[in-house]
Design a protein around this motif. Structure first.
Motif, PDB file in Angstrom:
ATOM      1  N   GLU A  45       0.924  -1.240  -0.067  1.00  0.00           N
ATOM      2  CA  GLU A  45      -0.024   0.021  -0.080  1.00  0.00           C
ATOM      3  C   GLU A  45       0.742   1.200   0.140  1.00  0.00           C
ATOM      4  O   GLU A  45       0.420   2.233   0.867  1.00  0.00           O
ATOM      5  CB  GLU A  45      -0.962   0.014   1.203  1.00  0.00           C
ATOM      6  CG  GLU A  45      -2.424   0.816   0.971  1.00  0.00           C
ATOM      7  CD  GLU A  45      -3.188   0.868   2.234  1.00  0.00           C
ATOM      8  OE1 GLU A  45      -3.701   1.783   2.465  1.00  0.00           O
ATOM      9  OE2 GLU A  45      -2.922  -0.130   3.059  1.00  0.00           O
ATOM     10  N   LYS A  46       2.084   1.282  -0.771  1.00  0.00           N
ATOM     11  CA  LYS A  46       2.807   2.333  -1.003  1.00  0.00           C
ATOM     12  C   LYS A  46       2.383   3.113  -2.111  1.00  0.00           C
ATOM     13  O   LYS A  46       2.542   2.603  -3.384  1.00  0.00           O
ATOM     14  CB  LYS A  46       4.345   1.954  -0.848  1.00  0.00           C
ATOM     15  CG  LYS A  46       4.669   1.067   0.550  1.00  0.00           C
ATOM     16  CD  LYS A  46       4.472   1.878   1.607  1.00  0.00           C
ATOM     17  CE  LYS A  46       5.066   1.332   2.945  1.00  0.00           C
ATOM     18  NZ  LYS A  46       5.096   1.937   4.039  1.00  0.00           N
ATOM     19  N   GLU A 101      -9.298   4.340   1.360  1.00  0.00           N
ATOM     20  CA  GLU A 101      -8.730   3.425   2.463  1.00  0.00           C
ATOM     21  C   GLU A 101      -8.914   1.879   1.528  1.00  0.00           C
ATOM     22  O   GLU A 101      -9.896   2.303   0.709  1.00  0.00           O
ATOM     23  CB  GLU A 101      -9.544   3.452   3.489  1.00  0.00           C
ATOM     24  CG  GLU A 101      -9.325   4.469   4.371  1.00  0.00           C
ATOM     25  CD  GLU A 101      -9.946   4.538   5.802  1.00  0.00           C
ATOM     26  OE1 GLU A 101     -11.019   3.724   6.050  1.00  0.00           O
ATOM     27  OE2 GLU A 101      -9.291   4.999   7.006  1.00  0.00           O
ATOM     28  N   VAL A 102      -8.073   1.119   1.924  1.00  0.00           N
ATOM     29  CA  VAL A 102      -8.520  -0.306   1.276  1.00  0.00           C
ATOM     30  C   VAL A 102      -9.778  -0.704   1.748  1.00  0.00           C
ATOM     31  O   VAL A 102     -10.208  -0.776   3.217  1.00  0.00           O
ATOM     32  CB  VAL A 102      -7.414  -1.257   1.967  1.00  0.00           C
ATOM     33  CG1 VAL A 102      -7.694  -2.538   1.411  1.00  0.00           C
ATOM     34  CG2 VAL A 102      -6.018  -0.707   1.138  1.00  0.00           C
ATOM     35  N   ARG A 103     -10.538  -1.562   0.954  1.00  0.00           N
ATOM     36  CA  ARG A 103     -11.847  -1.931   1.333  1.00  0.00           C
ATOM     37  C   ARG A 103     -12.325  -3.093   0.228  1.00  0.00           C
ATOM     38  O   ARG A 103     -11.745  -3.148  -0.606  1.00  0.00           O
ATOM     39  CB  ARG A 103     -12.801  -0.983   1.656  1.00  0.00           C
ATOM     40  CG  ARG A 103     -13.357  -0.399   0.301  1.00  0.00           C
ATOM     41  CD  ARG A 103     -12.902   0.846  -0.056  1.00  0.00           C
ATOM     42  NE  ARG A 103     -13.581   1.625  -1.203  1.00  0.00           N
ATOM     43  CZ  ARG A 103     -12.853   2.439  -2.007  1.00  0.00           C
ATOM     44  NH1 ARG A 103     -11.557   2.358  -2.109  1.00  0.00           N
ATOM     45  NH2 ARG A 103     -13.793   3.284  -2.771  1.00  0.00           N
ATOM     46  N   ASN A 185      -8.727  -6.579  -6.517  1.00  0.00           N
ATOM     47  CA  ASN A 185      -7.555  -6.375  -7.506  1.00  0.00           C
ATOM     48  C   ASN A 185      -6.631  -7.770  -7.472  1.00  0.00           C
ATOM     49  O   ASN A 185      -6.181  -8.227  -8.271  1.00  0.00           O
ATOM     50  CB  ASN A 185      -7.224  -5.076  -7.514  1.00  0.00           C
ATOM     51  CG  ASN A 185      -5.866  -5.139  -6.720  1.00  0.00           C
ATOM     52  OD1 ASN A 185      -4.972  -5.169  -7.122  1.00  0.00           O
ATOM     53  ND2 ASN A 185      -6.139  -4.410  -5.182  1.00  0.00           N
ATOM     54  N   TRP A 186      -6.256  -7.892  -5.918  1.00  0.00           N
ATOM     55  CA  TRP A 186      -5.200  -8.901  -5.866  1.00  0.00           C
ATOM     56  C   TRP A 186      -5.405 -10.146  -6.169  1.00  0.00           C
ATOM     57  O   TRP A 186      -4.942 -11.261  -6.573  1.00  0.00           O
ATOM     58  CB  TRP A 186      -4.524  -8.900  -4.336  1.00  0.00           C
ATOM     59  CG  TRP A 186      -3.932  -7.407  -4.163  1.00  0.00           C
ATOM     60  CD1 TRP A 186      -4.216  -6.539  -3.604  1.00  0.00           C
ATOM     61  CD2 TRP A 186      -2.598  -7.093  -4.731  1.00  0.00           C
ATOM     62  NE1 TRP A 186      -3.305  -5.400  -3.392  1.00  0.00           N
ATOM     63  CE2 TRP A 186      -2.325  -5.903  -4.381  1.00  0.00           C
ATOM     64  CE3 TRP A 186      -1.790  -7.792  -5.674  1.00  0.00           C
ATOM     65  CZ2 TRP A 186      -1.190  -5.142  -4.753  1.00  0.00           C
ATOM     66  CZ3 TRP A 186      -0.597  -7.007  -6.062  1.00  0.00           C
ATOM     67  CH2 TRP A 186      -0.186  -5.610  -5.554  1.00  0.00           C
ATOM     68  N   ILE A 187      -6.790 -10.641  -5.810  1.00  0.00           N
ATOM     69  CA  ILE A 187      -7.264 -11.897  -6.210  1.00  0.00           C
ATOM     70  C   ILE A 187      -7.288 -12.067  -7.596  1.00  0.00           C
ATOM     71  O   ILE A 187      -6.795 -13.167  -8.259  1.00  0.00           O
ATOM     72  CB  ILE A 187      -8.857 -12.162  -5.603  1.00  0.00           C
ATOM     73  CG1 ILE A 187      -8.847 -11.830  -4.313  1.00  0.00           C
ATOM     74  CG2 ILE A 187      -9.492 -13.381  -6.316  1.00  0.00           C
ATOM     75  CD1 ILE A 187     -10.089 -11.974  -3.622  1.00  0.00           C
ATOM     76  N   GLU A 225      -2.177  -9.059   2.709  1.00  0.00           N
ATOM     77  CA  GLU A 225      -2.003  -7.742   3.376  1.00  0.00           C
ATOM     78  C   GLU A 225      -3.313  -6.863   3.289  1.00  0.00           C
ATOM     79  O   GLU A 225      -3.517  -6.196   4.201  1.00  0.00           O
ATOM     80  CB  GLU A 225      -0.881  -7.089   2.954  1.00  0.00           C
ATOM     81  CG  GLU A 225       0.391  -7.861   3.017  1.00  0.00           C
ATOM     82  CD  GLU A 225       1.108  -7.941   4.471  1.00  0.00           C
ATOM     83  OE1 GLU A 225       0.481  -7.033   5.317  1.00  0.00           O
ATOM     84  OE2 GLU A 225       1.558  -8.607   4.989  1.00  0.00           O
ATOM     85  N   TRP A 226      -3.778  -6.719   2.212  1.00  0.00           N
ATOM     86  CA  TRP A 226      -4.878  -5.787   1.834  1.00  0.00           C
ATOM     87  C   TRP A 226      -6.078  -6.180   2.562  1.00  0.00           C
ATOM     88  O   TRP A 226      -6.936  -5.278   3.141  1.00  0.00           O
ATOM     89  CB  TRP A 226      -5.184  -5.532   0.347  1.00  0.00           C
ATOM     90  CG  TRP A 226      -4.270  -4.554  -0.143  1.00  0.00           C
ATOM     91  CD1 TRP A 226      -2.941  -4.604   0.072  1.00  0.00           C
ATOM     92  CD2 TRP A 226      -4.509  -3.652  -1.202  1.00  0.00           C
ATOM     93  NE1 TRP A 226      -2.491  -3.446  -0.587  1.00  0.00           N
ATOM     94  CE2 TRP A 226      -3.491  -2.922  -1.465  1.00  0.00           C
ATOM     95  CE3 TRP A 226      -5.784  -3.475  -2.070  1.00  0.00           C
ATOM     96  CZ2 TRP A 226      -3.433  -1.972  -2.361  1.00  0.00           C
ATOM     97  CZ3 TRP A 226      -5.884  -2.363  -2.979  1.00  0.00           C
ATOM     98  CH2 TRP A 226      -4.610  -1.694  -3.084  1.00  0.00           C
ATOM     99  N   ALA A 227      -6.309  -7.579   2.700  1.00  0.00           N
ATOM    100  CA  ALA A 227      -7.688  -8.223   3.421  1.00  0.00           C
ATOM    101  C   ALA A 227      -7.202  -7.666   4.961  1.00  0.00           C
ATOM    102  O   ALA A 227      -8.341  -7.413   5.641  1.00  0.00           O
ATOM    103  CB  ALA A 227      -7.483  -9.529   3.372  1.00  0.00           C
ATOM    104  N   ARG A 228      -6.337  -7.808   5.420  1.00  0.00           N
ATOM    105  CA  ARG A 228      -5.899  -7.106   6.876  1.00  0.00           C
ATOM    106  C   ARG A 228      -6.114  -5.954   7.132  1.00  0.00           C
ATOM    107  O   ARG A 228      -6.786  -5.423   7.931  1.00  0.00           O
ATOM    108  CB  ARG A 228      -4.438  -7.483   7.342  1.00  0.00           C
ATOM    109  CG  ARG A 228      -4.267  -9.126   7.553  1.00  0.00           C
ATOM    110  CD  ARG A 228      -2.669  -9.435   7.804  1.00  0.00           C
ATOM    111  NE  ARG A 228      -2.417 -10.521   8.037  1.00  0.00           N
ATOM    112  CZ  ARG A 228      -1.155 -11.179   8.493  1.00  0.00           C
ATOM    113  NH1 ARG A 228      -0.245 -10.207   8.489  1.00  0.00           N
ATOM    114  NH2 ARG A 228      -0.956 -12.201   8.634  1.00  0.00           N
TER     115      ARG A 228
END
Length: 244
Positions: A45-46, A101-103, A185-187, A225-228
């Motif tokens: 997330e940088k 924010e990540v969601r 997106n990562w999936i 990481e994004w799920a967390r």
């Protein structure tokens, strides 16, 4: 070494002993490293990932120009614009002074995204040769307006139309979802990279297959990481709502 020499696809950096041997050029090596850095920093997330993303797609656009893959060249233009937008979206504060924010996608957005993806993959699978030939011709015509004097491209039929269409559509969807910080997106990147590993290995391009295997693990880590992060953000929202 001059800049033009570095950008020449025929300027070999190293010969990789894979299959019948693979001559990796300087521009491909730099483009690959920038691509790996982009994906790694994005998984953390940088925002700096977008700088490396812009360098990656620019170098790969030069590669595709040199090897006359004009459809893929045009696709790099989309990724270039998506990287600029993503950089803006990740850093622009909203009315409350908060950044994106990540969601997770909402149920409605997930259904809509899935429906658009399935329809697009089906359409592109059927018309992939005509579609990419049109893209290539459009790109050549545009470049010729700038005085490049390129010959009309001659394209072979797609060897894996369904899988190629799937990777193309999901890459566009995943890139859009990343700019909006959606975990999904990562999936999609994991799915894309798994397909890529198989396709490139089948075609004997083992260096590319190995590269996408690395990207697959980075994408899997990005999902975790994004799920967390999404869970932390949800918990924070619930806490703020309860306090109000």
């Amino acid at each position: 070494m001059s800049l033009f020499a570095l950008l020449d696809i025929n300027n070999t950096l190293v010969n990789i002993p894979l299959g019948d041997g693979y001559a990796m050029s300087w521009i491909e090596a730099f483009g690959t490293v920038f691509g790996l850095l982009c994906i790694w920093f994005a998984s953390q997330e940088k925002t700096i990932n977008y700088l490396f993303g812009l360098l990656n797609v620019t170098l790969f656009a030069v590669i595709f120009f040199q090897i006359q893959l004009y459809g893929l060249l045009l696709l790099q233009l989309f990724f270039f614009c998506a990287n600029i937008y993503g950089w803006y979206a990740w850093t622009r504060p909203n009315a409350q002074g908060e950044t994106l924010e990540v969601r997770w996608l909402s149920k409605q957005k997930l259904i809509a995204t899935a429906a658009v993806s399935v329809i697009s993959i089906t359409w592109l699978t059927i018309y992939i040769d005509a579609f990419f030939f049109s893209l290539a011709s459009f790109t050549v015509d545009g470049l010729n307006l700038l005085g490049t004097n390129l010959a009309s491209p001659v394209l072979e039929p797609d060897a894996f139309p369904f899988w190629d269409a799937t990777m193309t559509v999901l890459s566009v969807v995943a890139q859009v979802l990343m700019t909006r910080k959606y975990v999904e997106n990562w999936i999609l990147w994991v799915v894309i990279n798994v397909i890529s590993v198989g396709i490139y290995a089948t075609q004997g391009v083992y260096a590319m297959s190995a590269q996408y295997a690395i990207l697959m693990f980075i994408a899997a880590n990005g999902t975790r990481e994004w799920a967390r992060s999404a869970k932390r953000n949800d918990d924070k929202t619930l806490t703020q709502t309860a306090a109000a």
